[in-house]
Structure formats: structure tokens, C-alpha cells
Write an enzyme that holds these catalytic residues in place. Structure first.
Site, PDB file in Angstrom:
ATOM      1  CD  GLU A 259      49.646  31.307  23.154  1.00 49.83           C
ATOM      2  OE1 GLU A 259      48.822  31.586  22.274  1.00 49.83           O
ATOM      3  OE2 GLU A 259      49.390  31.359  24.373  1.00 49.83           O
TER       4      GLU A 259
ATOM      5  NE  ARG B 263      44.971  35.436   9.951  1.00 49.44           N
ATOM      6  CZ  ARG B 263      45.434  34.698  10.972  1.00 49.44           C
ATOM      7  NH1 ARG B 263      45.655  33.420  10.806  1.00 49.44           N
ATOM      8  NH2 ARG B 263      45.636  35.233  12.142  1.00 49.44           N
TER       9      ARG B 263
ATOM     10  CE  LYS C 125      47.792  27.784  16.920  1.00 44.07           C
ATOM     11  NZ  LYS C 125      48.594  28.677  17.768  1.00 44.07           N
TER      12      LYS C 125
END
Length: 563
Positions: A40, A267, A277
Site C-alpha cells: 500500500e 513476517r 509504520k
RNA sequence: UGUCUUAUGGUGUAAUGGUAGCACUGCAGUUUCUGGAUCUGCCUGUCUAAGUUCGAAUCUUAGUAAGACAACCA
């Protein structure tokens, strides 16, 4: 920045490759392999993304497939074109080229048409309840949800309202499109998931204000995969519970044997690092780091600026592997991977970051000799260069001790050492200042012991690096350490700002490097003898050389001195 | 009192019913025109319990522990 010639090593077989090979063996999807990297565009890529990139592009490469870049841009509130550009640069720097570049926003019309189709089949409806009410009706993980009063409204009404949603006349939050599945499902994602919501306050970075109703991830992502012909849709573990819904949407629309398959992997979790983030943004906004590419940041830009080569990142990803186990990867392994990779290519140079002057009293004043030295002992093809030697040189303060213990093989009064690529010298005295710190060291040299000469083979215990005082360039050296002082900052209940390591950046301004470094290019990497790997910071100028320490050498003594 | 997933040395990862291997870390040694690099050796492991089997890290069941899921985020 552009770096498409990076060699990407072939990984050992992991469980995902095993699935891929099985699918090939079963003749699925006509033997086609297609993956995608779907960021994204709402932030910068970090090393966790690098792991996904290596997998997505690596699978395609290893199985003669293709990998596309697709921006998952279905939420204009958070996205920006700035990130679209940065993401592409980072992927290229890692050494990958996508076959095609796509945007989920390219499919807005197709997605819309399919949603209409679903409404016509009576499998989707417009809900006019508030977000809070809908959330309440979802129930909990252990209590079944309740059905919306709008659930069984007529198809024609749903169609009319869906069109309304995209006109701009409907306020944000006033209505949503939901799939009609099962409010009692044990999987929360099956409890009539939202497919569309209204967003008219933000322009989309590509479609502007054309659309007012935007598709949600669960609907858009799987269908985008389907439109593109993705065969293996690789994502992280937290999407595991989404997979049944992913498959449900695919089932509603698929019209051939082809179907994309979602596979989840673990991950990246790195010790002493935060990769959220939100937290990284906070570090930047509050000035706790110098920016997204601060050399301490785990962003691709930060690692690049710090001197990590693409090769070293591939090396690391290759070591940690892909599994379904939520692991904590040791940052030490990353540093090891960097050393291992840089060791093969980094040019060895002389630099003294904590200098003390050494005078060779029997060396003629004004004389300068050019000494030949190898650029990289690991790589003969790197060649040699010449460095100036003279009567006054700098050596590392740590390389001299007045009262040396037995195992100290460097310089001490009456002891001999080899000056790397030059002569053997013997310490004949020293001077101290009022604090007791050594201010100058006196030595005598043995002219016949020059490197390369027949008499040069005499064994001495220690060898020191040095720079000629009158020829050396003054430089600023920035030493970096881990940003956080706790092993798992993400799991620590305290505010993550309290966990910052106060010594994560140390700036040394009295450093001397050999003159050849004047011609160094930005981001070139070097091994400073016995100190560590460094690169020339992009903010450097010929007037002010700035070096970033990529990683220190694994020398416990040196490490201690550098703290 | 749900669904899904996971569990192999300190850490990460192999072994897909057939000798538990590799890497990192740590320790010890070798070697070198820097003690780095190289090379060698050592230490440490299949979550628990039952079952299936000639044989289980692997298959089954139960337990334990960990993670994900209840955003109009992706």
C-alpha cells in the site's frame, strides 16, 4: 540509486517453494507461476518488506514465472504518490525488476461491476447502520453476531442505493455494501464483511474524485489477484484467517480452472528494532532520528545510507528463511550477513578515528615514501594502491599502552610493531599532557624492514594501521549502535520512546583517513582496518568528509574501545 | 470459553515415516604484514502424554504454551 545488476542468490527450498512445486506437478494453472508484491503506498519500505520482496520476486525467478508490482491503493485517506515513487526505487535497488506495474485502482470499474453482479445474485446488500452498530452486531469471537435489519432488503433497492453511494450525495459512514454470508460464522471475517465504503473527503492519488465508493481489502485484493492471473498470493501470517474469505470471493466469480492461492509466511521480527509504520513515523516526526533514511532506521533507505549492500540484505533474508513460526530474528545475524557480504568487496583503507601522533625520530624530515598496499586481501583483482608515509603519522590511541599487559601485541615502550605496508618501528619514548594522556609517541624505524624488501620478513607480534599526519584528510565519523536498548521493544509495555538507546549515535570529529578517500563516491563502502565497515555519507562534501559506520568488526577489544 | 495457525540447541532454520544436520551466538585453538578475515574443534535441541508403526521431529488424539482474528486499514 538504480542498481539492477545485483546478484540475487538462489534460496534453498522452503515450504512455499514446496507448494509451488507440488502445484506444478499437479498441472495447476497450466503450469504458470505468477506472484505479486502488493504494497500500500502509505509509507516507506523497510527490511520486513525486503523479506516479502525477496520471496515474491524470488519465487517467480526460480520457477520461470513472473512477478508484478501492484499498489494496493484502495484507501485514498492514507496514500500518496510520494510513496509510490520511493517504493519503486527501493525495489530496484534490491535488484528486482517487475514484469508489470499495476494499481488496484485500475480495477475500480471491474470491481464495481462484479459487486453489482453479487448484489443481483442476492449475495450483497446495502447497510445503513452506523459503524458502531455494525461492530456491535458482529458479536465477539465467542458469541455469534446478529443480522442487520437491512440484510434482506430487495435487490432493486440495493442496486439503487449502491449507485447512490458513488454519487457523492451520500455522507461518509452513511451506508456500506456488505457481503451476505453468515453472521454466526466462527470466523469473524464471514460475518457479512464490508465490501465498499464511502470516501469523498480525500482525492485518490490516481483517480482524483472520480470514485466516492471504495472497495475494502478483502474484496479488492483477491479479485485483483484474480484479474491479473496471480497463481500464488504470498502474504504474512496475520492474513491466515482471511484466507477462507479470499477463497469465498474467488468462488463467486471464477469461471475456469484457474484460481489464485493465498499462502502465508512469517513476517520479519528483528530484535532491538521497531518496524511498525506508526512508530517509525513518530520517530521521524518527533526528530528522534534525522529522517526516514536515518542510518539507524530499518527502512531500505536507512540501510542503504548506512552502507548495507543489496547483496548483504539478500544474504540475510537467505539465512532467516520462511516458515510459519513467529520468530524473533537476532539483529546480530543481520550484522553478520552484512560483514560476510561486505568482506568480499570492501576496499581496505587506513583510517584513524581516535588519533595520537607518532614521530619516527630517525626518519628524515621532509621525506615522503609511497607505500604499496593491497586493496582487498580477499580479492586479488581489486589491485593495489600507494599511500604516503612520512616522519609524523597518526595511530589509534588504543594501539599504544604505557603499561601493557602480556597479551597486548600492539605498541608499548621498548616494543616493536609492524606499521602495515611500511616499516617495523620500535617505541623509544612518549610524552604525556597534564591529564596523563599520551600526547606524542617517539619511535625509531628499521630501514631494511620495509614491506616487500628481503629483510622485511622479521616477525613482530603486532601490526598497526596508520596515516601520514601531513597527508591525511580530516573526517567526521558517525558510529551507530542499535536504536533501542531492549531486545523486543514492540512487546515492551512502556512507551517506546523510553526504550531508545541514548548512545545510538556517536559523532567523532577528530578522525583522519588516507588521502585516497578524497575521490570516494557517495555510499561507497570501505573496511577501516580493524575498526569496521564504513561508507561515505551522501551529505559529504570534499570540504567535509562524513563516514557512517555500517557495522563494526567482530573484535571485542575494538568494540569496547568504540563505545 | 470460539475459529485458524504454530511448537526442533541460547537464536534462526533443515530433515515430508528410516543415522536429528546447517548457520548465528558462546567457548577453545590455528594462522595472518593488525587480534579482522580464514581454518579447526567443543557446548547445547525434537513442548508433554498416550496411540499407530519394525521404526515417529514427522501421522492420530488429548494436553500445555505462543500468535492471529471482533478497523467503514491493508
Amino acid at each position: 540509486m538504480e542498481n539492477t545488476n545485483v546478484e540475487v542468490p538462489k534460496k534453498s527450498l522452503n515450504f512455499i517453494e514446496a507448494f509451488v512445486e507440488q502445484d506444478l506437478k499437479d498441472g495447476k494453472n497450466d503450469g504458470r507461476i505468477q506472484t505479486r508484491f502488493p504494497p500500500e503506498p502509505n509509507g516507506y519500505l523497510h527490511i520486513g518488506h525486503a523479506k516479502a520482496i525477496c520471496l515474491d520476486f524470488g519465487i517467480a525467478r526460480n520457477y520461470n514465472g513472473i512477478c508484478n508490482l501492484r499498489f494496493d491503493d484502495t484507501n485514498p485517506v492514507k496514500e500518496d504518490v510520494e510513496y509510490v515513487d520511493a517504493i519503486q526505487e527501493d525495489i530496484k535497488w534490491l535488484g528486482y525488476n517487475w514484469s508489470n506495474i499495476y494499481y488496484a485502482s485500475d480495477y475500480f470499474q471491474q470491481l464495481w461491476d462484479l459487486a453489482v453482479e453479487l448484489i443481483k445474485q442476492g449475495k450483497a446488500y446495502i447497510d445503513e447502520q452506523s459503524a458502531e452498530t455494525i461492530a456491535k452486531q458482529k458479536g465477539t469471537t465467542t458469541v455469534a453476531g446478529t443480522e442487520s435489519p437491512y440484510r434482506n432488503r430487495p435487490v432493486e433497492e440495493n442496486l439503487a442505493l449502491f449507485l447512490q453511494m458513488n454519487t457523492g450525495k451520500i455522507a461518509e459512514g452513511a451506508m456500506v455494501l456488505r457481503a451476505k454470508i453468515d453472521m454466526a460464522s466462527s470466523n469473524m471475517h464471514f460475518r457479512d464483511p464490508l465490501m465498499y465504503r464511502v470516501i469523498n473527503s480525500h482525492p485518490h492519488h490516481r483517480t482524483g474524485y472520480t470514485w466516492k465508493a471504495y472497495p475494502m481489502y478483502d474484496y479488492a485484493h483477491g479479485q485483483s489477484d484474480y484479474f491479473e492471473g496471480v497463481t500464488h498470493s504470498l502474504c504474512t501470517l496475520e492474513f491466515e484467517v482471511h484466507r477462507p474469505l479470499y477463497d469465498w470471493f474467488i468462488d463467486q466469480f471464477k469461471d475456469s480452472d484457474y484460481r489464485p492461492r493465498q499462502i502465508e509466511f512469517n513476517r520479519l521480527n528483528l530484535t532491538y528494532t521497531v518496524m511498525s509504520k506508526r512508530k517509525m513515523l513518530q520517530l521521524v516526526q518527533e526528530g528522534l532520528v534525522s529522517g526516514w533514511d536515518d542510518p539507524r532506521m530499518p527502512t531500505i533507505g536507512g540501510l542503504r545510507r548506512r552502507g548495507y549492500s543489496p547483496d548483504s540484505i539478500h544474504n540475510f533474508i537467505d539465512k532467516i528463511g520462511f516458515t510459519k513460526f513467529e520468530a524473533q530474528n537476532d539483529i546480530g545475524l543481520l550484522e553478520h550477513a552484512v560483514r560476510e557480504s561486505l568482506n568480499k568487496t570492501a576496499k581496505r583503507v587506513n583510517a584513524v578515528i581516535n588519533p595520537v601522533k607518532l614521530i619516527i625520530t630517525n626518519y628524515p624530515e621532509g621525506q615522503v615514501e609511497m607505500m604499496e598496499t593491497v586493496n582487498n586481501p580477499e580479492d586479488e583483482s581489486a589491485g593495489t594502491r600507494e599511500i604516503p608515509f612520512s616522519r609524523e603519522i597518526f595511530i589509534e590511541r588504543e594501539d599504544f599502552m604505557i603499561d601493557a599487559p602480556k597479551k597486548f601485541f600492539r605498541l608499548a615502550p621498548d616494543k616493536e610493531v609492524r606499521l602495515k605496508s611500511a616499516y617495523i618501528v620500535k617505541c623509544t619514548g612518549y610524552e604525556s599532557d597534564e591529564n596523563g594522556d599520551v600526547s606524542v609517541i617517539y619511535c625509531e624505524y628499521y630501514p631494511e624492514t620495509k614491506s616487500g624488501m628481503p629483510e622485511a620478513n622479521r616477525k613482530v607480534k603486532g601490526t598497526l594501521h596508520w596515516v601520514s599526519a601531513s597527508h591525511a584528510l580530516k573526517a567526521e565519523v558517525r558510529l551507530y549502535d542499535r536504536l533501542f536498548s531492549v531486545e523486543n521493544p514492540s512487546a515492551d509495555p512502556r512507551d517506546f520512546r523510553e526504550l531508545l538507546n541514548p548512545d545510538s549515535l556517536k559523532v567523532l570529529t577528530e578522525c583522519y583517513v588516507e588521502p585516497s578517500l578524497l575521490t570516494a563516491q557517495s555510499l561507497d563502502h570501505f573496511q577501516f582496518q580493524r575498526i569496521g565497515y564504513f561508507n561515505l555519507d551522501p551529505d559529504s562534501s570534499p570540504d567535509k568528509l562524513i563516514f557512517n559506520r555500517t557495522v563494526s568488526l567482530k573484535d571485542s577489544w575494538a568494540k569496547e574501545q568504540l563505545r
